[in-house]
Design a protein around this motif. Sequence first.
Motif, short mmCIF file in Angstrom:
data_model
loop_
_atom_site.label_atom_id
_atom_site.label_comp_id
_atom_site.label_asym_id
_atom_site.label_seq_id
_atom_site.Cartn_x
_atom_site.Cartn_y
_atom_site.Cartn_z
N GLN A 86 0.83 -1.21 0.00
CA GLN A 86 0.00 0.00 0.00
C GLN A 86 0.87 1.26 0.00
OE1 GLN A 86 -3.62 -0.15 2.15
NE2 GLN A 86 -4.27 1.77 1.25
N GLU A 87 2.04 1.18 0.61
CA GLU A 87 2.97 2.30 0.60
C GLU A 87 3.45 2.57 -0.83
OE1 GLU A 87 5.35 1.86 4.41
OE2 GLU A 87 6.85 2.76 3.09
N LEU A 88 3.73 1.49 -1.55
CA LEU A 88 4.15 1.63 -2.95
C LEU A 88 3.04 2.26 -3.77
CD1 LEU A 88 5.78 -1.88 -3.53
CD2 LEU A 88 6.94 0.28 -2.98
N PHE A 89 1.81 1.83 -3.47
CA PHE A 89 0.65 2.36 -4.20
C PHE A 89 0.53 3.88 -3.97
CE2 PHE A 89 -3.95 3.42 -4.02
CZ PHE A 89 -4.22 3.35 -5.38
N ILE A 90 0.72 4.28 -2.72
CA ILE A 90 0.60 5.70 -2.39
C ILE A 90 1.66 6.51 -3.15
CG2 ILE A 90 0.96 7.39 -0.52
CD1 ILE A 90 -0.52 5.33 1.32
N GLN A 91 2.89 6.00 -3.13
CA GLN A 91 3.97 6.69 -3.86
C GLN A 91 3.64 6.79 -5.36
OE1 GLN A 91 7.49 4.49 -2.91
NE2 GLN A 91 7.40 5.03 -0.75
N TYR A 92 3.12 5.69 -5.89
CA TYR A 92 2.76 5.63 -7.31
C TYR A 92 1.66 6.65 -7.63
CZ TYR A 92 0.72 3.47 -11.53
OH TYR A 92 0.20 3.23 -12.76
N ARG A 93 0.63 6.69 -6.78
CA ARG A 93 -0.49 7.60 -7.00
C ARG A 93 -0.03 9.06 -6.90
NH1 ARG A 93 -4.37 7.72 -9.69
NH2 ARG A 93 -5.39 9.24 -8.37
N VAL A 94 0.78 9.32 -5.88
CA VAL A 94 1.23 10.70 -5.68
C VAL A 94 2.05 11.17 -6.89
CG1 VAL A 94 2.80 12.15 -4.32
CG2 VAL A 94 1.10 10.71 -3.17
N ARG A 95 2.92 10.32 -7.38
CA ARG A 95 3.71 10.69 -8.56
C ARG A 95 2.82 10.96 -9.77
NH1 ARG A 95 7.28 6.49 -6.98
NH2 ARG A 95 8.88 7.35 -5.59
N ARG A 96 1.82 10.13 -9.93
CA ARG A 96 0.86 10.34 -11.03
C ARG A 96 0.16 11.69 -10.90
NH1 ARG A 96 -1.32 6.23 -15.07
NH2 ARG A 96 0.73 5.30 -15.38
N MET A 97 -0.28 11.96 -9.65
CA MET A 97 -1.03 13.20 -9.44
C MET A 97 -0.14 14.42 -9.65
SD MET A 97 -3.34 12.04 -6.14
CE MET A 97 -4.37 13.51 -5.98
N VAL A 98 1.11 14.31 -9.21
CA VAL A 98 2.05 15.43 -9.37
C VAL A 98 2.39 15.62 -10.85
CG1 VAL A 98 4.41 16.19 -8.90
CG2 VAL A 98 2.98 15.31 -7.03
N LYS A 99 2.44 14.53 -11.58
CA LYS A 99 2.70 14.62 -13.03
C LYS A 99 1.57 15.41 -13.72
CE LYS A 99 3.90 11.57 -16.86
NZ LYS A 99 3.75 10.19 -17.36
N ASP A 100 0.34 15.13 -13.28
CA ASP A 100 -0.81 15.85 -13.85
C ASP A 100 -0.89 17.29 -13.36
OD1 ASP A 100 -1.48 13.57 -15.17
OD2 ASP A 100 -3.04 12.94 -13.76
N ASN A 101 -0.38 17.52 -12.15
CA ASN A 101 -0.48 18.84 -11.56
C ASN A 101 0.78 19.15 -10.75
OD1 ASN A 101 -1.18 21.18 -10.23
ND2 ASN A 101 -2.89 20.31 -9.07
N PRO A 102 1.85 19.63 -11.43
CA PRO A 102 3.18 19.79 -10.79
C PRO A 102 3.18 20.66 -9.54
CG PRO A 102 3.36 20.01 -13.18
CD PRO A 102 1.89 19.97 -12.88
N ALA A 103 2.21 21.56 -9.41
CA ALA A 103 2.17 22.44 -8.23
C ALA A 103 2.01 21.65 -6.93
CB ALA A 103 1.04 23.44 -8.37
N LEU A 104 1.45 20.46 -7.03
CA LEU A 104 1.24 19.63 -5.83
C LEU A 104 2.55 19.25 -5.15
CD1 LEU A 104 -1.57 17.12 -6.97
CD2 LEU A 104 -1.84 19.11 -5.48
N ALA A 105 3.64 19.22 -5.91
CA ALA A 105 4.92 18.76 -5.38
C ALA A 105 5.38 19.57 -4.16
CB ALA A 105 5.99 18.81 -6.47
N ASN A 106 4.92 20.80 -4.07
CA ASN A 106 5.33 21.64 -2.94
C ASN A 106 4.30 21.69 -1.82
OD1 ASN A 106 7.80 22.40 -4.14
ND2 ASN A 106 6.64 23.72 -5.54
N LYS A 107 3.23 20.93 -1.99
CA LYS A 107 2.17 20.93 -0.98
C LYS A 107 2.20 19.65 -0.17
CE LYS A 107 -2.06 22.36 -1.78
NZ LYS A 107 -3.39 22.55 -2.42
N GLN A 108 1.86 19.78 1.12
CA GLN A 108 1.72 18.57 1.96
C GLN A 108 0.34 17.95 1.73
OE1 GLN A 108 4.14 17.26 2.94
NE2 GLN A 108 5.52 18.46 4.27
N PRO A 109 0.19 16.67 1.83
CA PRO A 109 1.19 15.66 2.21
C PRO A 109 2.00 15.12 1.03
CG PRO A 109 -0.93 14.61 1.98
CD PRO A 109 -1.13 16.07 1.63
N PHE A 110 1.76 15.67 -0.18
CA PHE A 110 2.48 15.16 -1.36
C PHE A 110 3.99 15.31 -1.21
CE2 PHE A 110 -1.72 16.70 -2.58
CZ PHE A 110 -2.26 15.58 -3.18
#
Lengths: 334, 334
Positions: A86-110
Motif C-alpha cells: 500500500q505504501e508503494l501504491f501511495i507513492q505511485y499515486r502521488v507521482r501520477r497526481m504530481v505529473k498531472d499537476n506539478p504544483a502539488l509537489a510543494n504541498k503537503q502531504p504530497f
Amino acid sequence: MLIFWATGCKYKGNEIPKAEGTPSAKPDAVVSDPLPSWNNGPLKESIIAYVKGVTDTASHTFIPVIDRIATFDNDGTLWAEKPFVQELFIQYRVRRMVKDNPALANKQPFKAVLEGNKSYFTTGGDKAIIQLIAAMHTGMTADKFELAVHDFFAYATYPRLNVPIRDIIYQPQLELLQYLRSNGFTTFICTGGTAEFVRGISWQLYDIPKYQVIGTTFKYQYNDSIKSVIRQPVLTLINDKEGKPAGIATFIGQRPVFACGNEGGEGDIAMLTFCQGSRYPSYQLLINHDDSTREFYYQEQSNASLNAAAKNNWHVVSMQKDWQRVFPDTSQQH
Amino acid sequence: MLIFWATGCKYKGNEIPKAEGTPSAKPDAVVSDPLPSWNNGPLKESIIAYVKGVTDTASHTFIPVIDRIATFDNDGTLWAEKPFVQELFIQYRVRRMVKDNPALANKQPFKAVLEGNKSYFTTGGDKAIIQLIAAMHTGMTADKFELAVHDFFAYATYPRLNVPIRDIIYQPQLELLQYLRSNGFTTFICTGGTAEFVRGISWQLYDIPKYQVIGTTFKYQYNDSIKSVIRQPVLTLINDKEGKPAGIATFIGQRPVFACGNEGGEGDIAMLTFCQGSRYPSYQLLINHDDSTREFYYQEQSNASLNAAAKNNWHVVSMQKDWQRVFPDTSQQH
C-alpha cells in the motif's frame, strides 16, 4: 495461477468463474497432497488433522459449514510486507497526481511522500494519514479508485525482489486458502490496509470476493447527483491490533474458527486470541519471518507475537523450515 | 420451510447445511417453475428473462458470477413491517429487563418503551435511540445478544396476524432469493434495522449468512480481558435511505445488479438508484403494499417510491395481483 492483468479480469471472455464456497475438487476425487508447497512434518499434519476433524460429521469436533469462518491477515501473511504494497501504491499515486499537476509537489502531504519523509506521518499520526488518503481521493468515486488500483498492479514492480507485485504472494498460503475453501470454509482477508485497496485485487490474487475483505475503513457518502458513493476523510475503523476483532464483529458478525496472522508488527495477536475464544475447536496460525534467503528476516523487538503463540499454543510457521517454496513459480506465466 | 427454533439451529444433529452460493438444484434438472408463489404475468416473466439473460454466456447481457450481487431490504420487503419486528424485540427485551430489575420501570428510556411513548424517541432523535440501544446492551457481549434474539424469536408472536414471527416472511421472496442464488447470485440483506438483530435470524429464516447482512451499525470495542467484543453507544452507519448505498459500498464494495425494496417509508429509493448505475444490465424491484386483505395496505403520502419507480422504469410488485400467496403455508409445520 494464471492472471490476466491486461484485461483487469481473471476470466477470458465469458468463462464462468466458480461460485464462492463451491468446492472446486470433485467430492470423490482423491487429493494426494492438498498443500504441496508445505514441507511434510508436524505443522502440515496438524492443519490437515484439524480440517479433517471439523468436517467429519461423525466427530464431536464437527463444525457446520455456516460456522467455518477463516480470517487471514494480508501484509506479511498472504504477501510480502517489506515494504508495504500500500505504501508503494501511495507513492505511485502521488507521482501520477504530481505529473498531472506539478504544483502539488510543494504541498503537503504530497511533498512528504515525494521526499520519503516518514516522520511527517509518524509524528502527524491519524490526522496526517487521513489528510493523505483524502488528498489521494479528492473528487474520486469508488469506481474510479478501483481503476487506479488496477492501473498500479498492472505496471508496478516490487523493490528488492524486482518482480511484478503479483509475484510476492506466498504460494503455500494460496494452497491453504484453497484447501480450506474446498472443505467448506469461507475465507476472509482481515487487513490493516484500506479495504478498498485490497478489494481491488482480492479476487484476482486470492479468489476472495470484495465482500470478504475487511480492512481499514473510511466513511462513505452517497451523492445522488452522480449516483455514486464518495469516500470521506473520516475513519470508521482502524483494522489493526484490537481493531481486528472489532472489524470481524462488524463485518462477519461471528468469531472465526481459523485465524492466520504473522509476527512483525504485533498486529494479529488480538485476532488470534479472539479466534481462540470460539465455542468450536479452533486453529491459530502465526507466520514467523525467519527466512533471510528466500524472503526477509525480521523479528519484533518485543517478541510479543511469538510469546503469545507460545503461551496460547498457537501453531507457528517457520517460513524457512515449513515452506518448501515461498513464491509462486511464475516461469510459465510470463 | 422447516425451522428448528427449539434448538436455535436449522439443522438436526450433524447434518451439513449447503455451502453459500452453491446451487441446490442439479444443473441438468428441469425446474418447471422457480417462482410458484408468483402469479404468471409480465412481472414474473421479466424476472425470469433477466436472470436468463445475465447467466447466458453467449449473450451480451452476461454477468460473471463474482458480480452477480443482489441486495434486499428486509422490513416490508422480506417480512411484514406493521409493526416493525425490531420494535417488538425492543419491547420484549425491556419487559425482560424490568422483570429482572423492577426499578428500571421508572427510568428512561425504559419508561417510554413501557408506556408506548413514541414521541420520546421521535423528538429525542438519534440520541434517544442510541440511549435505548445502549441501555439494552449494557454489559452484554455480541454472543449474549444473539442468544437474546433467539430467545425472542422462539416465544414472540406477531400482533394483528397472531402468528409466530417466523410466519410473517413473504413466501414469494423466499423463492426469489433461492432462484437468484441457484443462478449464481450472492444475496445480501440491506436493512434499516440493526445488523446484529437481523444477523441473529438471517440464516434460519432466509439462508443468508451473517456476513451478508448489512444493517444499522454501532461501533465495537474489543475487550481483551474477556476476549469478546462489546457494542458501544456510537453509531457508525444508519443504513436507511442514502445510508444504504454507503452501507453497500462499505460492506460489499461494489454495486448490486439486482436490488429489491418496498414503498412505505421511502427507504429504498437510493439503493435502487445506486443499483441502476451499474455498468451491467440491472434490475430494480419495488414492493407495493396494496393488499389490505392478506397483508396491510399502506402508501407513502409523498408517493416518492412509486414516483421514482415510474420515472426510472423500475419493476413494481403489486402484492395483491402478483403474489399468488403472501405467507408460507405453515399448516404442515406446527
